[in-house]
Design an enzyme around this catalytic site. Sequence first.
Site, PDB file in Angstrom:
ATOM      1  N   GLU A   1       0.843  -1.190   0.000  1.00 31.71           N
ATOM      2  CA  GLU A   1       0.000   0.000   0.000  1.00 31.71           C
ATOM      3  C   GLU A   1       0.880   1.242   0.000  1.00 31.71           C
ATOM      4  OE1 GLU A   1      -3.697   0.682   2.494  1.00 31.71           O
ATOM      5  OE2 GLU A   1      -2.307   2.117   3.428  1.00 31.71           O
TER       6      GLU A   1
ATOM      7  N   ASP B   1     -12.927   8.082   7.451  1.00 32.05           N
ATOM      8  CA  ASP B   1     -13.085   8.752   8.749  1.00 32.05           C
ATOM      9  C   ASP B   1     -14.038   9.934   8.616  1.00 32.05           C
ATOM     10  OD1 ASP B   1     -11.200   7.023   9.892  1.00 32.05           O
ATOM     11  OD2 ASP B   1      -9.542   8.312   9.248  1.00 32.05           O
TER      12      ASP B   1
ATOM     13  N   ALA C   1     -19.948   1.805   3.979  1.00 30.08           N
ATOM     14  CA  ALA C   1     -19.171   1.129   2.940  1.00 30.08           C
ATOM     15  C   ALA C   1     -20.025   0.124   2.178  1.00 30.08           C
ATOM     16  CB  ALA C   1     -17.960   0.438   3.559  1.00 30.08           C
TER      17      ALA C   1
ATOM     18  N   LYS D   1     -21.487  -6.106   4.319  1.00 30.51           N
ATOM     19  CA  LYS D   1     -20.626  -5.549   3.275  1.00 30.51           C
ATOM     20  C   LYS D   1     -20.269  -6.620   2.242  1.00 30.51           C
ATOM     21  CE  LYS D   1     -16.789  -3.871   4.872  1.00 30.51           C
ATOM     22  NZ  LYS D   1     -15.865  -2.924   5.522  1.00 30.51           N
TER      23      LYS D   1
ATOM     24  N   GLN E   1       5.749   5.998  15.883  1.00 24.20           N
ATOM     25  CA  GLN E   1       4.599   5.325  15.282  1.00 24.20           C
ATOM     26  C   GLN E   1       3.693   4.701  16.331  1.00 24.20           C
ATOM     27  OE1 GLN E   1       7.227   3.265  12.083  1.00 24.20           O
ATOM     28  NE2 GLN E   1       5.150   3.138  11.267  1.00 24.20           N
TER      29      GLN E   1
END
Length: 291
Positions: free
Chosen positions: A17, A109, A124, A164, A211
């Site tokens: 990604e 978000d 979604a 979904k 992080q």
Amino acid sequence: MKISEIIAGGKQTLSYEVFPPKTTDKFDSVKSATEKIAAMQPDYMSVTFGAGGSGSRFTLPIAANIEKNYGVPVIHHLTCVGSAFDQIKNMLDVMRENGISNVLALRGDVPDGADPSEWAFQHASDLVEYIRSRGDFCIGGACYPEGHPESASIEEDLCNLRRKVDAGCDFLTTQLFLDNDIFFRFMERVYAHGIFVPVIAGIMPITKAKQFARIETLSGSEIPAELIRIGNVYADDPVSMRKAGLDYAKSQIRSLIDHGVKNIHIYTMNDPEVAEDIKADYFDYALGGKA
């Protein structure tokens, strides 16, 4: 090529990604980083809308460049956030015109003060259903091994996940998890809820001490004691922190492979060196060094 076709082949897959820049002045440097990652020829790549939808106008140029010039199948993220019906319709048309046939359908978000009831698609699952009606796209969805932060319970979250999938998802990709046992337990629950589409395991290498706080804030992921120890020991040693974090991610991936997990997705944070390091260990362990 559609992601569902790649996964259906039954081989080990490694995907990455990347995310678009937030501002125009960062476009060239981000494009260069994504090109370096694409040049590694992963099985496919996904391109996000950026945190909170920031940088979404750059998602298509980054994705189209990877697909066209590097021959790497791309998943284009698409969110419900602030969506107008015509915007989504036009985006899908432009994606098709650019040869992109894979979409990751997300709610996204909710910005402070926003009213989702004003959006064309509030969930979604609504977006998945519409994309399915718009033609022959391969549709992915997100899933949360530790439960969606806004769900009242994991049970509620799994019911929403089933909704979904029933709307038309071809596969699911997990939010990052840092403890493989969490993923294995999640998969047991997924099957118990009658969800049998492929689930791709999402791994984020923790290469910087800062992080930790971000992960807790954004994803709520449980941080295992061993990783906390690594963060404490190497908080003031960024080089060692990076190596230890990568080693931890590699151990996660090896364990997943040992447990028969075929599809692994790396959240690269646009770092080609992270992608290359993971790739080298992955091919050595999973494929005997055969790229």
